[in-house]
Write an enzyme that holds these catalytic residues in place. Structure first.
Site, PDB file in Angstrom:
ATOM      1  N   ASP A   1      33.303  37.942  48.159  1.00  0.00           N
ATOM      2  CA  ASP A   1      34.563  38.121  48.909  1.00  0.00           C
ATOM      3  C   ASP A   1      34.917  39.610  48.891  1.00  0.00           C
ATOM      4  O   ASP A   1      36.037  40.004  48.562  1.00  0.00           O
ATOM      5  CB  ASP A   1      35.667  37.292  48.264  1.00  0.00           C
TER       6      ASP A   1
ATOM      7  N   GLU B   1      43.481  41.636  31.721  1.00  0.00           N
ATOM      8  CA  GLU B   1      43.939  42.970  31.338  1.00  0.00           C
ATOM      9  C   GLU B   1      44.577  43.652  32.553  1.00  0.00           C
ATOM     10  O   GLU B   1      44.228  43.377  33.704  1.00  0.00           O
ATOM     11  CB  GLU B   1      42.785  43.822  30.816  1.00  0.00           C
ATOM     12  N   TRP B   2      45.535  44.510  32.281  1.00  0.00           N
ATOM     13  CA  TRP B   2      46.166  45.280  33.351  1.00  0.00           C
ATOM     14  C   TRP B   2      45.293  46.493  33.664  1.00  0.00           C
ATOM     15  O   TRP B   2      44.969  47.273  32.772  1.00  0.00           O
ATOM     16  CB  TRP B   2      47.561  45.722  32.945  1.00  0.00           C
TER      17      TRP B   2
END
Length: 292
Positions: free
Chosen positions: A201, A97-98
């Site tokens: 990360d 999804e954006w």
């Protein structure tokens, strides 16, 4: 280069039956150092798309999806929704999804710290994960271990030390200092640490602030590990407000020597940066290593 055949296939995966006469735009954007990344713009919305070789970094995006799903099912902090993950010809493709970025409100950092503390309260019977994955473009071993100090050295430090030594980025003197550090690890981290679910990360490029001012984690390298893995790395390249740490500390109190723990935990990402980007990171590694 995004070929016409690949872009057409991606389009049909996202919107089956899409009329190819209608406009769809693949807008190149930043997506890290190893991927091609695009914003796919349809008339009814946008998606984020990453493309890489299916053979150079095998199952890179599958492993990323495992991490996103593992974080998402805890329900405490947001990650992008996975739309599709597939291979086509010589490519692997991940479509998410954006996430529209927004402004950080006055409570953003407190919210972020609380949510990370909650994530780290998710535990497991062993350190590691159900499968190996990646830290950036470097493969990451998640072989299960009941002891953090053993896991940290055998599955984190030792493999990347070997890679750096074989690439002439570390000397035998460095290797001997790392072996001395192994003896000192129980003094640094103590005994009895429960495995904590970590992003793995966590630097400033791997979280976003959405339009509702909520933290969103991206590009995970997850495992069950020590919380200092995330907290230490968050300090390496800046971008985290002190309110994040104050909030985290309120919900998950830190040990007295937490700064030492963070410094030692950071040897792992620094070694990866040494391997990937060269000797500019060696001085920072030596600064910590020579204390032991």
């Amino acid at each position: 280069m995004l070929t016409r055949e690949l872009s057409s296939y991606i389009t049909q995966m996202v919107v089956p039956g899409w009329d190819n006469t209608k406009k769809v735009n693949f807008q190149p954007i930043s997506g890290g150092s190893i991927n091609q990344a695009f914003r796919i713009n349809f008339d009814k919305g946008s998606y984020f798309c990453k493309v890489n070789s299916a053979t150079k970094f095998p199952q890179l995006f599958e492993k990323e999806c495992q991490g996103l799903l593992q974080i998402n099912k805890q329900g405490g902090i947001k990650v992008p929704q996975i739309i599709h993950c597939f291979e086509f010809l010589e490519y692997q493709v991940l479509i998410l999804e954006w996430i529209s970025t927004g402004n950080k409100d006055k409570d953003f950092w407190e919210r972020f710290g609380k949510q990370m503390a909650a994530l780290h309260h998710i535990s497991n019977e062993y350190f590691g994960f159900l499968d190996n994955n990646y830290m950036g473009s470097v493969t990451q071993s998640n072989e299960p271990s009941l002891d953090w100090n053993n896991f940290f050295y055998r599955s984190r430090l030792q493999p990347i030390i070997s890679k750096c030594f074989n690439a002439n980025l570390l000397t035998q003197k460095h290797v001997l200092h790392f072996e001395r550090l192994l003896i000192k690890l129980p003094e640094v981290f103590g005994e009895g640490q429960l495995p904590a679910l970590v992003h793995g990360d966590l630097w400033s490029g791997n979280f976003m602030c959405n339009k509702d001012s909520e933290p969103v984690l991206i590009d995970p390298a997850i495992s069950y590990a020590h919380p200092s893995v995330d907290l230490g790395m968050s300090t390496l390249f800046g971008g985290f407000n002190q309110r994040f740490y104050d909030s985290y500390q309120y919900y998950n109190p830190l040990p007295l020597n937490y700064k030492e723990q963070w410094e030692v935990a950071n040897l792992y990402p620094l070694l990866i940066h040494l391997f990937l980007f060269g000797s500019g990171y060696l001085g920072q590694i030596e600064q910590t290593l020579y204390k032991y």
